[in-house]
Design an enzyme around this catalytic site. Structure first.
Site, PDB file in Angstrom:
ATOM      1  N   THR A  77      37.477  43.037  29.866  1.00 36.28           N
ATOM      2  CA  THR A  77      37.725  44.363  30.430  1.00 36.28           C
ATOM      3  C   THR A  77      39.182  44.794  30.311  1.00 36.28           C
ATOM      4  OG1 THR A  77      35.945  44.010  31.996  1.00 36.28           O
ATOM      5  CG2 THR A  77      37.508  45.749  32.525  1.00 36.28           C
ATOM      6  N   ARG A 154      33.750  51.015  37.672  1.00 35.41           N
ATOM      7  CA  ARG A 154      32.477  50.408  37.247  1.00 35.41           C
ATOM      8  C   ARG A 154      32.027  49.319  38.213  1.00 35.41           C
ATOM      9  NH1 ARG A 154      35.089  51.361  32.120  1.00 35.41           N
ATOM     10  NH2 ARG A 154      36.515  49.768  32.827  1.00 35.41           N
ATOM     11  N   THR A 206      40.460  47.145  41.437  1.00 32.07           N
ATOM     12  CA  THR A 206      41.389  48.021  40.705  1.00 32.07           C
ATOM     13  C   THR A 206      42.002  47.228  39.546  1.00 32.07           C
ATOM     14  OG1 THR A 206      43.357  47.303  41.905  1.00 32.07           O
ATOM     15  CG2 THR A 206      42.058  49.038  42.933  1.00 32.07           C
ATOM     16  N   ARG A 235      42.115  41.125  39.836  1.00 36.70           N
ATOM     17  CA  ARG A 235      43.261  40.523  39.165  1.00 36.70           C
ATOM     18  C   ARG A 235      44.175  39.855  40.185  1.00 36.70           C
ATOM     19  NH1 ARG A 235      40.953  40.299  35.146  1.00 36.70           N
ATOM     20  NH2 ARG A 235      41.383  41.271  33.143  1.00 36.70           N
ATOM     21  N   ASP A 259      38.724  34.850  42.947  1.00 37.50           N
ATOM     22  CA  ASP A 259      38.343  34.406  41.605  1.00 37.50           C
ATOM     23  C   ASP A 259      39.537  34.466  40.651  1.00 37.50           C
ATOM     24  OD1 ASP A 259      36.392  33.677  39.570  1.00 37.50           O
ATOM     25  OD2 ASP A 259      36.586  35.721  38.801  1.00 37.50           O
ATOM     26  N   GLU A 264      47.423  31.642  36.244  1.00 43.23           N
ATOM     27  CA  GLU A 264      46.164  30.962  35.901  1.00 43.23           C
ATOM     28  C   GLU A 264      46.362  30.073  34.684  1.00 43.23           C
ATOM     29  OE1 GLU A 264      43.105  33.942  35.496  1.00 43.23           O
ATOM     30  OE2 GLU A 264      43.345  34.640  37.536  1.00 43.23           O
ATOM     31  N   HIS A 285      38.338  32.024  37.865  1.00 50.12           N
ATOM     32  CA  HIS A 285      38.191  33.236  37.037  1.00 50.12           C
ATOM     33  C   HIS A 285      36.839  33.230  36.299  1.00 50.12           C
ATOM     34  CE1 HIS A 285      40.718  36.548  34.923  1.00 50.12           C
ATOM     35  NE2 HIS A 285      39.443  36.865  34.897  1.00 50.12           N
ATOM     36  N   LEU A 286      35.792  33.233  37.120  1.00 56.90           N
ATOM     37  CA  LEU A 286      34.432  33.125  36.566  1.00 56.90           C
ATOM     38  C   LEU A 286      33.688  34.465  36.526  1.00 56.90           C
ATOM     39  CD1 LEU A 286      33.031  29.850  38.231  1.00 56.90           C
ATOM     40  CD2 LEU A 286      33.970  30.156  35.934  1.00 56.90           C
TER      41      LEU A 286
HETATM   42  P1  NAD Z   1      37.493  50.524  36.266  1.00 57.84           P
HETATM   43  O1  NAD Z   1      38.612  51.033  35.418  1.00 57.84           O
HETATM   44  O2  NAD Z   1      36.110  50.952  35.969  1.00 57.84           O
HETATM   45  O3  NAD Z   1      37.782  50.864  37.795  1.00 57.84           O
HETATM   46  C1  NAD Z   1      39.035  50.704  38.382  1.00 57.84           C
HETATM   47  C2  NAD Z   1      39.156  51.750  39.465  1.00 57.84           C
HETATM   48  O4  NAD Z   1      40.369  51.506  40.175  1.00 57.84           O
HETATM   49  C3  NAD Z   1      39.252  53.185  38.910  1.00 57.84           C
HETATM   50  O5  NAD Z   1      38.225  53.979  39.465  1.00 57.84           O
HETATM   51  C4  NAD Z   1      40.625  53.651  39.365  1.00 57.84           C
HETATM   52  O6  NAD Z   1      40.684  55.026  39.700  1.00 57.84           O
HETATM   53  C5  NAD Z   1      40.856  52.764  40.581  1.00 57.84           C
HETATM   54  N1  NAD Z   1      42.253  52.692  40.994  1.00 57.84           N
HETATM   55  C6  NAD Z   1      43.372  52.788  40.228  1.00 57.84           C
HETATM   56  N2  NAD Z   1      44.469  52.704  41.000  1.00 57.84           N
HETATM   57  C7  NAD Z   1      44.041  52.563  42.273  1.00 57.84           C
HETATM   58  C8  NAD Z   1      44.689  52.415  43.526  1.00 57.84           C
HETATM   59  N3  NAD Z   1      46.029  52.450  43.609  1.00 57.84           N
HETATM   60  N4  NAD Z   1      43.939  52.270  44.637  1.00 57.84           N
HETATM   61  C9  NAD Z   1      42.578  52.255  44.556  1.00 57.84           C
HETATM   62  N5  NAD Z   1      41.902  52.403  43.398  1.00 57.84           N
HETATM   63  C10 NAD Z   1      42.618  52.542  42.281  1.00 57.84           C
HETATM   64  O7  NAD Z   1      37.628  48.936  36.243  1.00 57.84           O
HETATM   65  P2  NAD Z   1      36.460  47.863  36.436  1.00 57.84           P
HETATM   66  O8  NAD Z   1      35.793  47.625  35.140  1.00 57.84           O
HETATM   67  O9  NAD Z   1      35.663  48.233  37.626  1.00 57.84           O
HETATM   68  O10 NAD Z   1      37.346  46.547  36.739  1.00 57.84           O
HETATM   69  C11 NAD Z   1      38.005  46.395  37.981  1.00 57.84           C
HETATM   70  C12 NAD Z   1      38.931  45.168  37.923  1.00 57.84           C
HETATM   71  O11 NAD Z   1      38.154  43.982  37.719  1.00 57.84           O
HETATM   72  C13 NAD Z   1      39.954  45.190  36.778  1.00 57.84           C
HETATM   73  O12 NAD Z   1      41.167  44.658  37.263  1.00 57.84           O
HETATM   74  C14 NAD Z   1      39.363  44.231  35.759  1.00 57.84           C
HETATM   75  O13 NAD Z   1      40.331  43.702  34.896  1.00 57.84           O
HETATM   76  C15 NAD Z   1      38.766  43.196  36.697  1.00 57.84           C
HETATM   77  N6  NAD Z   1      37.742  42.319  36.117  1.00 57.84           N
HETATM   78  C16 NAD Z   1      37.759  41.016  36.472  1.00 57.84           C
HETATM   79  C17 NAD Z   1      36.776  40.161  35.991  1.00 57.84           C
HETATM   80  C18 NAD Z   1      36.784  38.708  36.355  1.00 57.84           C
HETATM   81  O14 NAD Z   1      36.395  37.898  35.534  1.00 57.84           O
HETATM   82  N7  NAD Z   1      37.195  38.328  37.550  1.00 57.84           N
HETATM   83  C19 NAD Z   1      35.779  40.653  35.133  1.00 57.84           C
HETATM   84  C20 NAD Z   1      35.787  42.001  34.800  1.00 57.84           C
HETATM   85  C21 NAD Z   1      36.778  42.839  35.302  1.00 57.84           C
HETATM   86  C1  MLT Z   2      38.053  40.633  31.946  1.00 52.24           C
HETATM   87  O1  MLT Z   2      39.128  41.242  31.929  1.00 52.24           O
HETATM   88  O2  MLT Z   2      37.102  40.975  31.259  1.00 52.24           O
HETATM   89  C2  MLT Z   2      37.883  39.475  32.854  1.00 52.24           C
HETATM   90  O3  MLT Z   2      39.032  39.113  33.490  1.00 52.24           O
HETATM   91  C3  MLT Z   2      37.133  38.350  32.296  1.00 52.24           C
HETATM   92  C4  MLT Z   2      37.766  37.578  31.205  1.00 52.24           C
HETATM   93  O4  MLT Z   2      38.658  36.800  31.457  1.00 52.24           O
HETATM   94  O5  MLT Z   2      37.364  37.730  30.062  1.00 52.24           O
END
Ligand code: NAD
Ligand code: MLT
Length: 316
Positions: A77, A154, A206, A235, A259, A264, A285-286
């Protein structure tokens, strides 16, 4: 679109369907993991494309020293491990697969919220160690509790839908969330200052940007109810780890599920103490680590490379 794309290096574990798809369309692929920066630069003298997940850090030196490099793709992502400014300076295209792992990250978040409420990992560990501690691991119902979702993109929206099915009231903060959308998805759009004192659980979804770094910190935690529980599957760095540890030690915070971490794999003593805290559930980080998500992001990034080379119409 490129007239042709030469060979591609895959430098992190990405599902095999990625290289299979590229090779099938005539793009040669080399797979080499755990390269040092110097090894990566040396290898990239021979490739026009690079595909990474999280481990490879595509820093300024890489862009500066690899003149053949034309495109970097991340099977995931965010693009946190890619220096976007350096890429722009060198005219290198950066691609990612937003959305390909959202459901997996959402499902892990929901599992962690229910595990926090019912002390699942702690109770399992205790029983495996031969104890029968029914009283110690009594928990709380989620039904009727208030979940704050910070970031209604999302993943935040998918989490909302599922936790509403548990009977949770969902309140939200996102600068891009309109009242109309909030009504449609059945959440209350509030300011952060309205959220802190009423949330029972706070989950962050976020990106890590200057506005969200340490969004959960000592000051904001102090404004929360005693007994607040924090979840971070977004994150490392959105939650101030030292502030969270102090809030757990003082019993102001009743639990946390993490997570992702500032570093990391984690090495610094504060993060290690946080992970070891009995009220913390920590996973390495799963969020995106499911068969389905990994196949999806691998195929999506390969399709985007093919589209750039004019070999597929799917993303053209
Ligand atoms: P996305 O871009 O669809 O949604 C992020 C939302 O955060 C947006 O709607 C945006 O308007 C909002 N935002 C921005 N600044 C903000 C603030 N100051 N306060 C509140 N909201 C705010 O992103 P996503 O696909 O839903 O992903 C969300 C997070 O999850 C990202 O950091 C992504 O990297 C992370 N992620 C982690 C894993 C993992 O393995 N742990 C997997 C996928 C995504
Ligand atoms: C991402 O950004 O998609 C997640 O953090 C998952 C990954 O490490 O690929």
């Amino acid at each position: 679109m490129f007239s042709t794309l030469g060979s591609v290096l895959i430098s992190d574990p990405v599902d095999a369907c990625c290289s299979e798809l590229l090779v099938r369309h005539g793009i040669p692929v080399t797979t080499k993991y755990k390269l040092s920066k110097e090894e990566l630069i040396k290898e990239l003298q021979n490739h026009e494309g690079l595909i990474v997940r999280s481990e490879t850090k595509v820093v300024n030196d890489v862009f500066a020293s690899c003149p053949k490099l034309r495109v970097v793709g991340r099977a995931g992502t965010g693009v946190d491990n890619i220096d976007l400014q350096a890429a722009t300076r060198k005219g290198v295209i950066v691609l990612n697969t937003p959305g390909g792992n959202s459901i997996s990250a959402c499902e892990l978040t929901c599992a962690l919220i229910s595990s926090l409420a019912r002390n699942v990992p702690q109770a399992v560990q205790s029983l495996k160690e031969g104890r029968w501690d029914r009283k110690l691991y009594s928990g709380f119902e989620l039904s009727g509790k208030t979940l704050a979702v910070l970031g209604m993109g999302r993943i935040g929206r998918e989490v909302t839908r599922r936790m509403q099915a548990y009977g949770m009231r969902v309140i939200a903060f996102d600068p891009l969330l309109t009242c109309e959308i909030a009504n449609q998805i059945g959440v209350e759009k509030l300011t952060l200052d309205e959220i802190w004192p009423i949330a029972d659980y706070i989950t962050v979804h976020t990106p890590l940007i200057p506005q969200t770094r340490n969004l959960i910190n000592a000051t904001t935690l102090a404004k929360c109810k005693k007994g607040i529980r924090i979840i971070n599957v977004a994150r490392g760095g959105i939650v101030d780890e030292e502030a969270l540890l102090n809030a757990l030690k003082s019993d102001h915070c009743a639990g946390a599920a993490l997570d992702v971490f500032i570093e990391e794999p984690p090495k610094n003593p504060v993060t290690l103490e946080l992970i070891a805290h009995p009220k913390v559930i920590a996973t390495p980080h799963l969020g995106a680590s499911t068969e389905e998500a990994q196949q999806r992001v691998a195929e999506e990034i390969a399709q985007q490379f093919l589209a750039l080379s004019g070999k597929s119409t799917e993303y053209a």
